[in-house]
Design a protein around this motif. Sequence first.
Motif, PDB file in Angstrom:
ATOM      1  N   ALA A 115       0.829  -1.212   0.000  1.00 31.70           N
ATOM      2  CA  ALA A 115       0.000   0.000   0.000  1.00 31.70           C
ATOM      3  C   ALA A 115       0.858   1.254   0.000  1.00 31.70           C
ATOM      4  O   ALA A 115       0.522   2.257  -0.634  1.00 31.70           O
ATOM      5  N   LEU A 116       1.984   1.211   0.733  1.00 30.85           N
ATOM      6  CA  LEU A 116       2.868   2.365   0.779  1.00 30.85           C
ATOM      7  C   LEU A 116       3.585   2.583  -0.543  1.00 30.85           C
ATOM      8  O   LEU A 116       3.826   3.727  -0.956  1.00 30.85           O
ATOM      9  N   GLU A 117       3.951   1.492  -1.226  1.00 32.61           N
ATOM     10  CA  GLU A 117       4.753   1.602  -2.438  1.00 32.61           C
ATOM     11  C   GLU A 117       3.920   1.843  -3.685  1.00 32.61           C
ATOM     12  O   GLU A 117       4.428   2.354  -4.680  1.00 32.61           O
ATOM     13  N   SER A 118       2.653   1.456  -3.652  1.00 28.58           N
ATOM     14  CA  SER A 118       1.808   1.635  -4.832  1.00 28.58           C
ATOM     15  C   SER A 118       1.255   3.054  -4.865  1.00 28.58           C
ATOM     16  O   SER A 118       0.964   3.642  -3.818  1.00 28.58           O
ATOM     17  N   PRO A 119       1.104   3.633  -6.056  1.00 24.00           N
ATOM     18  CA  PRO A 119       0.572   4.998  -6.135  1.00 24.00           C
ATOM     19  C   PRO A 119      -0.890   5.051  -5.704  1.00 24.00           C
ATOM     20  O   PRO A 119      -1.651   4.106  -5.917  1.00 24.00           O
ATOM     21  N   GLN A 120      -1.259   6.149  -5.095  1.00 20.70           N
ATOM     22  CA  GLN A 120      -2.637   6.336  -4.677  1.00 20.70           C
ATOM     23  C   GLN A 120      -3.529   6.475  -5.904  1.00 20.70           C
ATOM     24  O   GLN A 120      -3.190   7.159  -6.860  1.00 20.70           O
ATOM     25  N   GLN A 121      -4.672   5.799  -5.873  1.00 14.41           N
ATOM     26  CA  GLN A 121      -5.627   5.880  -6.967  1.00 14.41           C
ATOM     27  C   GLN A 121      -6.843   6.684  -6.498  1.00 14.41           C
ATOM     28  O   GLN A 121      -7.836   6.138  -6.071  1.00 14.41           O
ATOM     29  N   TRP A 122      -6.706   8.012  -6.544  1.00 18.39           N
ATOM     30  CA  TRP A 122      -7.805   8.860  -6.124  1.00 18.39           C
ATOM     31  C   TRP A 122      -8.785   9.045  -7.271  1.00 18.39           C
ATOM     32  O   TRP A 122      -8.387   9.211  -8.428  1.00 18.39           O
ATOM     33  N   SER A 123     -10.043   9.032  -6.945  1.00 18.12           N
ATOM     34  CA  SER A 123     -11.068   9.287  -7.946  1.00 18.12           C
ATOM     35  C   SER A 123     -11.379  10.772  -7.983  1.00 18.12           C
ATOM     36  O   SER A 123     -10.997  11.539  -7.105  1.00 18.12           O
ATOM     37  N   GLY A 124     -12.084  11.190  -9.009  1.00 16.35           N
ATOM     38  CA  GLY A 124     -12.488  12.582  -9.110  1.00 16.35           C
ATOM     39  C   GLY A 124     -11.519  13.432  -9.916  1.00 16.35           C
ATOM     40  O   GLY A 124     -10.615  12.942 -10.588  1.00 16.35           O
ATOM     41  N   ARG A 125     -11.702  14.722  -9.821  1.00 13.36           N
ATOM     42  CA  ARG A 125     -10.964  15.688 -10.639  1.00 13.36           C
ATOM     43  C   ARG A 125      -9.642  16.079  -9.978  1.00 13.36           C
ATOM     44  O   ARG A 125      -9.554  16.196  -8.759  1.00 13.36           O
ATOM     45  N   ASN A 126      -8.634  16.292 -10.834  1.00 12.16           N
ATOM     46  CA  ASN A 126      -7.301  16.656 -10.374  1.00 12.16           C
ATOM     47  C   ASN A 126      -7.167  18.173 -10.340  1.00 12.16           C
ATOM     48  O   ASN A 126      -7.299  18.851 -11.368  1.00 12.16           O
ATOM     49  N   ALA A 127      -6.884  18.723  -9.158  1.00  9.14           N
ATOM     50  CA  ALA A 127      -6.789  20.174  -8.994  1.00  9.14           C
ATOM     51  C   ALA A 127      -5.453  20.751  -9.437  1.00  9.14           C
ATOM     52  O   ALA A 127      -5.309  21.980  -9.480  1.00  9.14           O
ATOM     53  N   TRP A 128      -4.466  19.908  -9.741  1.00  7.73           N
ATOM     54  CA  TRP A 128      -3.127  20.426 -10.030  1.00  7.73           C
ATOM     55  C   TRP A 128      -3.123  21.444 -11.166  1.00  7.73           C
ATOM     56  O   TRP A 128      -2.518  22.531 -11.023  1.00  7.73           O
ATOM     57  N   PRO A 129      -3.755  21.161 -12.327  1.00 10.02           N
ATOM     58  CA  PRO A 129      -3.713  22.161 -13.404  1.00 10.02           C
ATOM     59  C   PRO A 129      -4.291  23.515 -12.994  1.00 10.02           C
ATOM     60  O   PRO A 129      -3.742  24.559 -13.351  1.00 10.02           O
ATOM     61  N   LEU A 130      -5.395  23.515 -12.247  1.00 14.12           N
ATOM     62  CA  LEU A 130      -5.950  24.793 -11.782  1.00 14.12           C
ATOM     63  C   LEU A 130      -5.004  25.450 -10.794  1.00 14.12           C
ATOM     64  O   LEU A 130      -4.761  26.665 -10.868  1.00 14.12           O
ATOM     65  N   LEU A 131      -4.438  24.687  -9.882  1.00 14.31           N
ATOM     66  CA  LEU A 131      -3.531  25.239  -8.887  1.00 14.31           C
ATOM     67  C   LEU A 131      -2.285  25.831  -9.542  1.00 14.31           C
ATOM     68  O   LEU A 131      -1.742  26.830  -9.083  1.00 14.31           O
ATOM     69  N   ALA A 162     -11.770  29.793  -5.151  1.00 11.69           N
ATOM     70  CA  ALA A 162     -13.013  29.170  -4.697  1.00 11.69           C
ATOM     71  C   ALA A 162     -13.324  27.928  -5.526  1.00 11.69           C
ATOM     72  O   ALA A 162     -13.895  26.953  -5.022  1.00 11.69           O
ATOM     73  N   GLY A 163     -12.923  27.938  -6.796  1.00 17.22           N
ATOM     74  CA  GLY A 163     -13.193  26.803  -7.671  1.00 17.22           C
ATOM     75  C   GLY A 163     -12.452  25.536  -7.294  1.00 17.22           C
ATOM     76  O   GLY A 163     -12.814  24.445  -7.764  1.00 17.22           O
ATOM     77  N   LEU A 164     -11.428  25.633  -6.452  1.00 21.11           N
ATOM     78  CA  LEU A 164     -10.706  24.436  -6.013  1.00 21.11           C
ATOM     79  C   LEU A 164     -11.620  23.476  -5.253  1.00 21.11           C
ATOM     80  O   LEU A 164     -11.329  22.288  -5.154  1.00 21.11           O
ATOM     81  N   ALA A 165     -12.725  23.995  -4.717  1.00 13.38           N
ATOM     82  CA  ALA A 165     -13.643  23.146  -3.958  1.00 13.38           C
ATOM     83  C   ALA A 165     -14.297  22.082  -4.824  1.00 13.38           C
ATOM     84  O   ALA A 165     -14.834  21.099  -4.299  1.00 13.38           O
ATOM     85  N   ALA A 166     -14.242  22.251  -6.136  1.00 12.31           N
ATOM     86  CA  ALA A 166     -14.862  21.280  -7.039  1.00 12.31           C
ATOM     87  C   ALA A 166     -13.930  20.121  -7.390  1.00 12.31           C
ATOM     88  O   ALA A 166     -14.305  19.257  -8.180  1.00 12.31           O
ATOM     89  N   TYR A 167     -12.748  20.095  -6.798  1.00 10.32           N
ATOM     90  CA  TYR A 167     -11.755  19.071  -7.127  1.00 10.32           C
ATOM     91  C   TYR A 167     -11.540  18.143  -5.934  1.00 10.32           C
ATOM     92  O   TYR A 167     -11.778  18.521  -4.782  1.00 10.32           O
ATOM     93  N   GLN A 168     -11.071  16.924  -6.251  1.00 11.09           N
ATOM     94  CA  GLN A 168     -10.980  15.893  -5.214  1.00 11.09           C
ATOM     95  C   GLN A 168      -9.548  15.510  -4.847  1.00 11.09           C
ATOM     96  O   GLN A 168      -9.329  14.841  -3.838  1.00 11.09           O
ATOM     97  N   HIS A 169      -8.564  15.860  -5.636  1.00 10.23           N
ATOM     98  CA  HIS A 169      -7.177  15.548  -5.304  1.00 10.23           C
ATOM     99  C   HIS A 169      -6.255  16.435  -6.128  1.00 10.23           C
ATOM    100  O   HIS A 169      -6.717  17.162  -7.018  1.00 10.23           O
ATOM    101  N   ALA A 170      -4.963  16.393  -5.810  1.00 10.03           N
ATOM    102  CA  ALA A 170      -3.963  17.184  -6.532  1.00 10.03           C
ATOM    103  C   ALA A 170      -2.761  16.298  -6.822  1.00 10.03           C
ATOM    104  O   ALA A 170      -1.849  16.172  -5.993  1.00 10.03           O
ATOM    105  N   ARG A 171      -2.785  15.658  -7.979  1.00 14.72           N
ATOM    106  CA  ARG A 171      -1.696  14.756  -8.379  1.00 14.72           C
ATOM    107  C   ARG A 171      -0.808  15.458  -9.407  1.00 14.72           C
ATOM    108  O   ARG A 171      -1.291  16.005 -10.390  1.00 14.72           O
ATOM    109  N   SER A 172       0.501  15.414  -9.174  1.00 14.65           N
ATOM    110  CA  SER A 172       1.433  16.055 -10.089  1.00 14.65           C
ATOM    111  C   SER A 172       1.484  15.305 -11.417  1.00 14.65           C
ATOM    112  O   SER A 172       1.628  14.081 -11.440  1.00 14.65           O
TER     113      SER A 172
END
Length: 227
Positions: free
Chosen positions: A39-55, A154-164
């Motif tokens: 679990a530690l070595e495998s990448p996290q599989q978050w669902s939803g929208r990625n906030a990184w581009p907006l950030l 304020a629009g960041l609230a519509a996102y679920q994670h921030a993956r590079s």
Amino acid sequence: MVLKKIAQAVLGLLLLLVTLLLVSRWWPASAAQQQARAALESPQQWSGRNAWPLLATLDHPGLDAAQRDALVGQHAGAFAQWADASAAQRYADQDAAAPQSDAPELPAPAAAPLPALAYCRPTTLEGCLAHVRGDTTAVVADLAARSGLIERIAGLAAYQHARSPYQPDVAAPLPAGLARLFTALPAHALAHVQGNSDAALAGLCRDMGSARMLASRSDSLVVTMLG
């Protein structure tokens, strides 16, 4: 005689410690330990929208989500090419020449962004409300000039994670918008000062939710620390 016994006791403890270390090193891991390590070595599989581009593009007005994704995606591709081409010079061969170019940068917005506000910053939060109450006219003007940025925060609230999207590398860029997140705080303080405390509280709760998302659902240590 006493010193000799103490030395023997210390030596015995050291031998015991070395033995335990060797045994623990070669002892097979339990199923639970193996699952925890996987679990530690495998990448996290978050669902939803990625906030990184907006950030990363908070200072870029006039772009929709698809355009932000495309802009950051193109930059990530250019960075990967540069990282691969310069890896030998930067890491492997100390005698190799320095990279011929610096890492590519994300294209700047058409208009230079306004400077960060000097008040309601992490180091001046204690006096934020007092400053807004004491110089309301100037604060209104400052926030009006940054209304688009505050709306995008304020629009960041519509996102679920921030993956590079960037290739793992010590030179991989961080989202420039991290330094902008506190711009929304005086807007909430102003709403409270103007008598709209419900809106101020709602805005604070929304932005705290975004900060919680960045702190708990990002693969970047820096983002989780600053979120």
